[in-house]
Design an enzyme around this catalytic site. Structure first.
Site, PDB file in Angstrom:
ATOM      1  N   HIS A 179      41.586  -4.425   4.284  1.00  0.00           N
ATOM      2  CA  HIS A 179      42.986  -4.240   3.911  1.00  0.00           C
ATOM      3  C   HIS A 179      43.454  -5.418   3.052  1.00  0.00           C
ATOM      4  O   HIS A 179      42.872  -6.493   3.097  1.00  0.00           O
ATOM      5  CB  HIS A 179      43.902  -4.228   5.149  1.00  0.00           C
ATOM      6  N   ASP A 194      45.582   0.059  -0.007  1.00  0.00           N
ATOM      7  CA  ASP A 194      44.910  -1.226   0.106  1.00  0.00           C
ATOM      8  C   ASP A 194      43.429  -1.082   0.499  1.00  0.00           C
ATOM      9  O   ASP A 194      43.076  -0.111   1.162  1.00  0.00           O
ATOM     10  CB  ASP A 194      45.638  -2.121   1.120  1.00  0.00           C
ATOM     11  N   GLU A 247      41.953  -8.138   7.301  1.00  0.00           N
ATOM     12  CA  GLU A 247      43.102  -8.244   6.409  1.00  0.00           C
ATOM     13  C   GLU A 247      42.928  -9.441   5.477  1.00  0.00           C
ATOM     14  O   GLU A 247      42.612 -10.547   5.921  1.00  0.00           O
ATOM     15  CB  GLU A 247      44.392  -8.427   7.221  1.00  0.00           C
ATOM     16  N   HIS A 262      41.198   0.608   3.444  1.00  0.00           N
ATOM     17  CA  HIS A 262      42.251   1.343   4.137  1.00  0.00           C
ATOM     18  C   HIS A 262      42.684   2.556   3.311  1.00  0.00           C
ATOM     19  O   HIS A 262      42.946   3.637   3.835  1.00  0.00           O
ATOM     20  CB  HIS A 262      43.437   0.414   4.389  1.00  0.00           C
TER      21      HIS A 262
END
Length: 269
Positions: free
Chosen positions: A71, A184, A136, A174
């Protein structure tokens, strides 16, 4: 693996600004551990004699992740993201957060289920959170990813791939698992660089590719793993991942794009 261990910030050995939420983490983990230690309750069935003892099997282990979902945070700093993931009301989390300077924060044990995928699908998997690790990257989605950040990501992915034997095609974004809902990591993300290291699929010289006359591009997307319920969204997600330079030109597939799609599909078979 030694390198990534040096990168990951270890909060247990020094002062942490997240002391209070770390305490909550430990309490929740302790609660799950207590649940696992409890003997199983016999199943009561009418007209069948109840048993008073328990036969616990000796053949089991921990469930292991088989998918990595990448992400971008869509926020403006690592600190902002860490705060978002430590506030209960947000109901969102990830296993790892990688800052722009390459620092890696592991926020959750790999064997536990983070809340990062949301409503998503990849192939036949509909509960993505139960089988994946969420990573992330501190990036607002409108800028390139820092080289230090990508370097740390590659080291982390190598560790995860070998630790859990994650297949090469199972490193995705994602936006791949939630086309139309998420975008993302953005078109700035270096998927080709990852694929060259064995993390995800890519394609070779498409001048050597011949697309069959009856080529079904939706079936090809489905074979790769995309949910094609919204065909336009699926095409957009594919182009953002594999043809980022062409990702802003709509949802049509020209001949070059079809060759790329056919090439990636063949690798998925």
């Amino acid at each position: 693996m030694v390198a990534v261990a040096m990168i990951i910030t270890l909060y247990c050995c020094s002062y942490s600004p997240y002391k209070s939420t770390n305490k909550v983490y430990k309490q929740q983990a302790k609660g799950y551990a207590s649940t696992l230690r409890m003997p199983l309750t016999p199943v009561h069935i009418d007209s069948v004699k109840d048993i008073t003892w328990w036969a616990g099997t000796t053949n089991f282990n921990m469930r292991k992740p088989n998918l990595v979902v990448i992400h971008h945070t869509a926020q403006n700093s690592c600190d902002q993201t860490l705060q978002t993931f430590t506030v209960t009301r947000t109901q969102v989390s990830a296993h790892y957060v990688i800052c722009r300077d390459g620092v890696v924060h592991q926020m959750l044990n790999d064997y536990l289920r983070a809340w990062h995928g949301g409503v998503a699908r990849w192939g036949n998997l509909t509960d993505i959170n139960s089988s994946s690790i969420g990573i992330e990257l501190d990036n607002n989605g409108t800028e390139p990813f820092d080289s230090l950040q990508v370097r740390s990501l590659l080291i982390l992915l190598d560790t995860l791939k070998h630790r859990y034997n994650i297949p090469t095609p199972n490193f995705i974004g994602h936006g791949d698992i939630a086309p139309g809902r998420k975008v993302d990591p953005s078109a700035w993300f270096p998927w080709q660089q990852l694929a060259e290291k064995g993390f995800g699929l890519w394609y070779g010289d498409t001048s050597l590719v011949t697309v069959p006359e009856n080529f079904n591009y939706l079936q090809a997307l489905r074979i790769i793993g995309y949910n094609v319920k919204d065909s336009s969204a699926a095409i957009a997600a594919f182009k953002r991942h594999f043809i980022p330079a062409d990702s802003a030109t709509g949802t049509e597939l020209n001949e070059g794009a079809k060759k790329i799609l056919y090439s990636v599909m063949e690798q998925s078979l």
